[in-house]
Design a protein around this motif. Structure first.
Motif, PDB file in Angstrom:
ATOM      1  N   MET A   1       0.855  -1.193   0.000  1.00 57.37           N
ATOM      2  CA  MET A   1       0.000   0.000   0.000  1.00 57.37           C
ATOM      3  C   MET A   1       0.889   1.240   0.000  1.00 57.37           C
ATOM      4  SD  MET A   1      -2.801   1.725   0.054  1.00 57.37           S
ATOM      5  CE  MET A   1      -3.666   0.248  -0.449  1.00 57.37           C
ATOM      6  N   ARG A   9      -7.725   5.031  -2.732  1.00 59.86           N
ATOM      7  CA  ARG A   9      -8.752   4.448  -1.856  1.00 59.86           C
ATOM      8  C   ARG A   9      -9.593   5.556  -1.193  1.00 59.86           C
ATOM      9  NH1 ARG A   9      -8.939   0.017  -4.029  1.00 59.86           N
ATOM     10  NH2 ARG A   9      -7.824  -1.795  -3.248  1.00 59.86           N
ATOM     11  N   ASN A  10      -8.944   6.665  -0.823  1.00 63.75           N
ATOM     12  CA  ASN A  10      -9.701   7.775  -0.223  1.00 63.75           C
ATOM     13  C   ASN A  10     -10.696   8.356  -1.220  1.00 63.75           C
ATOM     14  OD1 ASN A  10      -9.021   8.071   2.492  1.00 63.75           O
ATOM     15  ND2 ASN A  10      -7.050   8.984   1.982  1.00 63.75           N
ATOM     16  N   LEU A  13     -13.529   5.990  -1.373  1.00 62.29           N
ATOM     17  CA  LEU A  13     -14.372   6.051  -0.173  1.00 62.29           C
ATOM     18  C   LEU A  13     -15.337   7.233  -0.261  1.00 62.29           C
ATOM     19  CD1 LEU A  13     -14.815   4.789   2.683  1.00 62.29           C
ATOM     20  CD2 LEU A  13     -13.316   6.583   3.561  1.00 62.29           C
ATOM     21  N   ILE A 352      -4.053   8.651  13.059  1.00 62.33           N
ATOM     22  CA  ILE A 352      -3.688   7.232  12.976  1.00 62.33           C
ATOM     23  C   ILE A 352      -2.459   7.057  12.085  1.00 62.33           C
ATOM     24  CG2 ILE A 352      -4.442   4.965  12.166  1.00 62.33           C
ATOM     25  CD1 ILE A 352      -7.354   5.931  12.769  1.00 62.33           C
ATOM     26  N   ILE A 356       1.175   5.481  13.247  1.00 63.38           N
ATOM     27  CA  ILE A 356       1.828   4.274  12.710  1.00 63.38           C
ATOM     28  C   ILE A 356       3.083   4.620  11.900  1.00 63.38           C
ATOM     29  CG2 ILE A 356      -0.308   2.951  12.734  1.00 63.38           C
ATOM     30  CD1 ILE A 356      -0.475   3.276   9.691  1.00 63.38           C
TER      31      ILE A 356
ATOM     32  N   GLN B  93      -9.010   1.554  15.394  1.00 64.16           N
ATOM     33  CA  GLN B  93      -8.601   2.730  14.603  1.00 64.16           C
ATOM     34  C   GLN B  93      -8.055   2.315  13.241  1.00 64.16           C
ATOM     35  OE1 GLN B  93      -9.575   5.412  15.833  1.00 64.16           O
ATOM     36  NE2 GLN B  93      -8.683   6.025  17.776  1.00 64.16           N
ATOM     37  N   LEU B  94      -8.878   1.560  12.524  1.00 65.21           N
ATOM     38  CA  LEU B  94      -8.466   1.174  11.177  1.00 65.21           C
ATOM     39  C   LEU B  94      -8.914   2.256  10.194  1.00 65.21           C
ATOM     40  CD1 LEU B  94      -9.488  -2.597  11.310  1.00 65.21           C
ATOM     41  CD2 LEU B  94      -7.265  -1.556  11.826  1.00 65.21           C
ATOM     42  N   LEU B  95      -8.190   2.369   9.106  1.00 68.64           N
ATOM     43  CA  LEU B  95      -8.562   3.355   8.078  1.00 68.64           C
ATOM     44  C   LEU B  95      -9.697   2.768   7.233  1.00 68.64           C
ATOM     45  CD1 LEU B  95      -4.955   4.446   7.072  1.00 68.64           C
ATOM     46  CD2 LEU B  95      -6.587   5.697   8.497  1.00 68.64           C
ATOM     47  N   GLN B  96     -10.808   3.463   7.210  1.00 68.79           N
ATOM     48  CA  GLN B  96     -11.996   2.923   6.551  1.00 68.79           C
ATOM     49  C   GLN B  96     -11.843   2.836   5.035  1.00 68.79           C
ATOM     50  OE1 GLN B  96     -14.597   1.646   8.354  1.00 68.79           O
ATOM     51  NE2 GLN B  96     -13.176   2.081  10.032  1.00 68.79           N
ATOM     52  N   ALA B  97     -10.927   3.628   4.487  1.00 66.04           N
ATOM     53  CA  ALA B  97     -10.763   3.616   3.020  1.00 66.04           C
ATOM     54  C   ALA B  97     -10.064   2.347   2.543  1.00 66.04           C
ATOM     55  CB  ALA B  97      -9.971   4.835   2.585  1.00 66.04           C
ATOM     56  N   LEU B  98      -9.348   1.690   3.465  1.00 63.61           N
ATOM     57  CA  LEU B  98      -8.530   0.532   3.069  1.00 63.61           C
ATOM     58  C   LEU B  98      -9.165  -0.769   3.535  1.00 63.61           C
ATOM     59  CD1 LEU B  98      -4.995   1.891   4.094  1.00 63.61           C
ATOM     60  CD2 LEU B  98      -6.262   2.263   1.971  1.00 63.61           C
ATOM     61  N   ASP B  99      -8.855  -1.849   2.790  1.00 57.14           N
ATOM     62  CA  ASP B  99      -9.334  -3.135   3.282  1.00 57.14           C
ATOM     63  C   ASP B  99      -8.376  -3.628   4.368  1.00 57.14           C
ATOM     64  OD1 ASP B  99      -7.151  -4.456   2.123  1.00 57.14           O
ATOM     65  OD2 ASP B  99      -8.265  -5.025   0.317  1.00 57.14           O
ATOM     66  N   GLU B 102      -4.710  -4.048   3.356  1.00 59.31           N
ATOM     67  CA  GLU B 102      -4.089  -2.748   3.072  1.00 59.31           C
ATOM     68  C   GLU B 102      -3.814  -1.980   4.360  1.00 59.31           C
ATOM     69  OE1 GLU B 102      -6.155  -2.039  -1.328  1.00 59.31           O
ATOM     70  OE2 GLU B 102      -7.160  -1.352   0.493  1.00 59.31           O
ATOM     71  N   LEU B 106      -0.009  -1.029   4.940  1.00 62.58           N
ATOM     72  CA  LEU B 106       0.405   0.386   4.947  1.00 62.58           C
ATOM     73  C   LEU B 106       1.431   0.639   6.053  1.00 62.58           C
ATOM     74  CD1 LEU B 106       0.151   3.307   3.967  1.00 62.58           C
ATOM     75  CD2 LEU B 106      -1.804   3.576   5.498  1.00 62.58           C
ATOM     76  N   ALA B 107       1.194   0.027   7.212  1.00 64.59           N
ATOM     77  CA  ALA B 107       2.149   0.217   8.317  1.00 64.59           C
ATOM     78  C   ALA B 107       3.509  -0.359   7.950  1.00 64.59           C
ATOM     79  CB  ALA B 107       1.601  -0.445   9.576  1.00 64.59           C
ATOM     80  N   ARG B 138     -13.703  -5.014   4.347  1.00 64.84           N
ATOM     81  CA  ARG B 138     -13.609  -3.618   4.796  1.00 64.84           C
ATOM     82  C   ARG B 138     -13.716  -3.597   6.311  1.00 64.84           C
ATOM     83  NH1 ARG B 138     -11.626  -0.079   1.190  1.00 64.84           N
ATOM     84  NH2 ARG B 138     -11.729  -1.321  -0.692  1.00 64.84           N
ATOM     85  N   ARG B 154      -1.399  -5.064  12.595  1.00 67.86           N
ATOM     86  CA  ARG B 154      -0.775  -3.827  12.095  1.00 67.86           C
ATOM     87  C   ARG B 154       0.377  -3.388  12.999  1.00 67.86           C
ATOM     88  NH1 ARG B 154      -4.614   1.281  11.594  1.00 67.86           N
ATOM     89  NH2 ARG B 154      -4.580   1.037  13.847  1.00 67.86           N
TER      90      ARG B 154
END
Lengths: 448, 224
Positions: A1, A9-10, A13, A352, A356, B93-99, B102, B106-107, B138, B154
């Protein structure tokens, strides 16, 4: 990613919001693109036909009107000029080619131009400064010089007095007054039609057409005078595509034209214009100097008049372009507003990312990239819509402005538009990106 | 090893202009597991933020191994955090845009992994936390417990030396609390990482041999 993946992805969304924001950019870009295409088509239409022809000679009046009528066929000629001037020009050492025009008829809405075989001469710069008009089918019409002279001589005889002006000696030394010399076939009336005429009216070689009197259409000539189509021109993207060309001798052979083709108050035959192709070098200047001293004619320098025309049209163009650019700016600003507002909802997301391990600059870059992506999508859609708009309105433009813009023509400036819009998007993204950059991580990570 | 010395954090305050939180000292050996307890406002979460390098203390220093965390420029500290510190949040606290994959990958990417490495590691860890079958889901379609498992994956995807967990079971029922803590214990141990978890739940506190309390004032040195 990756960062780009996250940006994409944003956008997904927030698909509706992103699409609507991009649409604002697209509308402005569409207008700019359409105007650029129209500008290019206008320039092609008005600049290309003027290339090569240095001079147009016609009746005294407006020089711009003369050029518009003779080169672009969008206006009436200022009047009639003496035909003898054409003969003089043909014999002039400074002239490479002189192409006479007599207008006054139309065929189902398309202008009929009576001319000579000089129109097809390989030295002719018509129709777009790239050489003579080429035939897609058939052959050029047969211009019968002897018949023209005979017709003019007969006209002089009919009118009785002051016949000296009709069919007088040409300066090329030949005596064209003697109708007995005419070897042509009186019954043969031939025509060559432009590509658009052939396409729109389904005219084919071998068809017989029936021009009407008057440029805007009117009374049909005597029924026995039908012109046989002997050739169809290749498309040129100029006004020539919408012309019906007939030989000058056939024009004067029509009863209707005999009286109307005389200069008012005289017995002298007239022409609408003569397009003059001067020899290279100083000949153009010499011709202008000589012809400008003659009160019975007007001489228009084509380049000068086209420049004047663009000075008028260009300022209106710029105004339209400015309005379109303003629409783009508003669209780009809407990207700023949409992203800036969304940053309130996205503070936790930013926190977030920072927690990270995303550096502030990475977060800033992701927001700027998102703004650029929205504007890029808007710009690309706008360019496509601009071409679509031109395609949809091409017929309307052609009907009102006399030229048909090509929707599939890509104007290099479109690339600059896309680049500028995306740069604008990046600048617009800086505001919300700065907000993201300054997000208080600890504050926004606290449980709600 | 993680070590903090004389940590103090100042906050802007409406009443006094500024408040100072005295967090004291802390030393945790590599591979240690400890729990910090304390009432609301005692500074548990702030302690984790400081140890993660997210909040700069007004006084004191933090070492991760030999690295003086706040001696690093902010951008370097961010990269350090991405590589060496795993953070588990109260609600995943997951990013909603990513599955799911992902979110984890990302981390890893931020920790310096290539795209392929990040994806491979994310998929392996999701398999490990029992979510291999939900890797394309999701976040919004996952249960709270599943989301927290993704959060654990993560936190561990970059192979951190330290895992900081901020009340990771606060929104879970007892059964899921046990499942999540068991999982956290296992994966942290497998990774050989140090675990510091803050909680206010006695049930969670009781699982740790090393318990630090902020209710009795600043932390003092090595945990008992």
């Amino acid at each position: 990613m990756t960062l780009l993946g996250l940006v994409w992805r944003n956008l997904q969304l927030r698909a509706l919001s992103s699409t609507l924001t991009a649409l604002g950019v697209a509308l402005g870009t569409m207008l700019v693109t359409a105007i650029l295409i129209l500008q290019a088509a206008l320039a092609q239409h008005y600049e290309a036909p003027g290339r090569g022809y240095g001079i147009v000679v016609g009746a005294p009046g407006s020089a711009l009107q003369l050029v518009l009528s003779a080169i672009y066929h969008v206006d009436d000629a200022p009047g009639l000029m003496p035909m003898r001037v054409w003969w003089e020009l043909e014999a002039d050492d400074s002239v490479a080619l002189a192409v006479p025009y007599a207008v006054g008829d139309a065929f189902r809405g398309y202008r009929v131009v009576a001319t000579t075989d000089a129109f097809f001469d390989r030295r002719s710069p018509q129709p777009a400064g790239e050489g003579a008009a080429k035939l897609a089918e058939g052959r050029p019409f047969h211009f019968d010089r002897a018949r023209l002279d005979a017709t003019l001589a007969a006209l002089g005889a009919e009118l009785g007095e002051d016949p000296g002006h009709v069919g007088e000696d040409h300066e090329d030394g030949e005596d064209h007054r003697d109708g007995e010399e005419h070897q042509g076939d009186d019954d043969r009336f031939e025509a060559v039609v432009g590509a658009e005429v052939a396409r729109a009216l389904g005219v084919r070689v071998g068809d017989r057409i029936e021009p009407t009197h008057g440029v805007e259409g009117g009374r049909v000539h005597d029924e026995e005078h039908l012109w046989e189509v002997v050739g169809i021109l290749k498309p040129t993207d100029t006004a020539v595509d919408r012309l019906v060309l007939i030989p000058l001798d056939s024009f004067f052979a029509i009863e209707d034209h005999r009286g109307g083709a005389l200069l008012p108050g005289t017995r002298e035959p007239g022409l609408s214009a003569v397009l003059v192709f001067p020899r290279p070098g100083v000949h153009k200047v010499m011709l202008l100097s000589r012809l400008n001293r003659r009160p019975e004619i007007q001489v228009a320098d084509v380049h000068e008049e086209v420049r004047n025309l663009f000075a008028i049209v260009g300022s209106v163009d710029v105004l339209f372009l400015l309005v379109a650019i303003l629409v783009v700016v508003v669209g780009v600003l809407s990207v700023l507003v949409a992203l800036y507002n969304s940053m309130n909802e996205r503070r936790r997301e930013v926190a977030i990312l920072r927690a990270i391990g995303a550096p502030r600059r990475w977060v800033l870059g992701s927001v700027v990239t998102e703004a650029m992506a929205i504007t890029a999508l808007g710009a690309l859609a706008g360019v496509a819509l601009g071409h679509l708009l031109v395609a949809v309105s091409a017929s309307r433009v052609e009907a009102t402005a006399g030229f048909r813009p090509a929707a599939l023509t890509f104007v290099p400036a479109e690339l600059a538009v896309i680049a500028l819009v995306v740069v604008g998007g990046a600048l617009a993204g800086l505001g919300p990106a700065w907000k993201a950059y300054r997000t208080d991580v600890a504050e926004n990570l606290r449980p709600t | 090893m993680i070590r903090a010395e004389a940590l103090r954090v100042s906050f802007a305050s409406r009443s006094n202009g500024a408040d100072t939180l005295d967090l004291g000292d802390l030393t945790l050996a590599a591979g240690a597991r400890a729990c910090v307890v304390g009432g609301s406002g005692s500074g548990k979460t702030t302690l984790l933020h400081v140890l993660a390098g997210l909040v700069r203390p007004s006084a004191g220093r933090v070492w991760h191994g030999d690295t003086d965390l706040f001696a690093l420029p902010e951008a370097v500290r961010d990269r350090f955090r991405a590589r060496h510190v795993g953070y588990v949040f109260q609600s995943a606290q997951l990013l909603q845009a990513l599955d799911v994959t992902e979110n984890v990958a990302l981390a890893a990417t931020l920790g310096g992994a290539t795209r392929r490495e990040a994806r491979d590691r994310a998929e392996a860890l999701l398999q490990r936390v029992g979510l291999g079958h939900r890797r394309t889901a999701r976040p919004g379609t996952l249960s709270v417990g599943e989301q927290q498992r993704v959060g654990i994956a993560r936190a561990l995807v970059s192979g951190p030396a330290v895992v900081l967990a901020d009340e990771p079971t606060a929104s879970l029922d007892e059964r899921r609390t046990d499942e999540v803590l068991d999982l956290l214990d296992e994966v942290v141990e497998e990774a050989g990482a140090t675990l510091l978890l803050v909680t206010h739940e006695p049930r969670v506190r009781d699982r740790f041999q090393t318990v630090l309390s902020l209710d009795e004032g600043p932390l003092r040195g090595a945990p008992s």
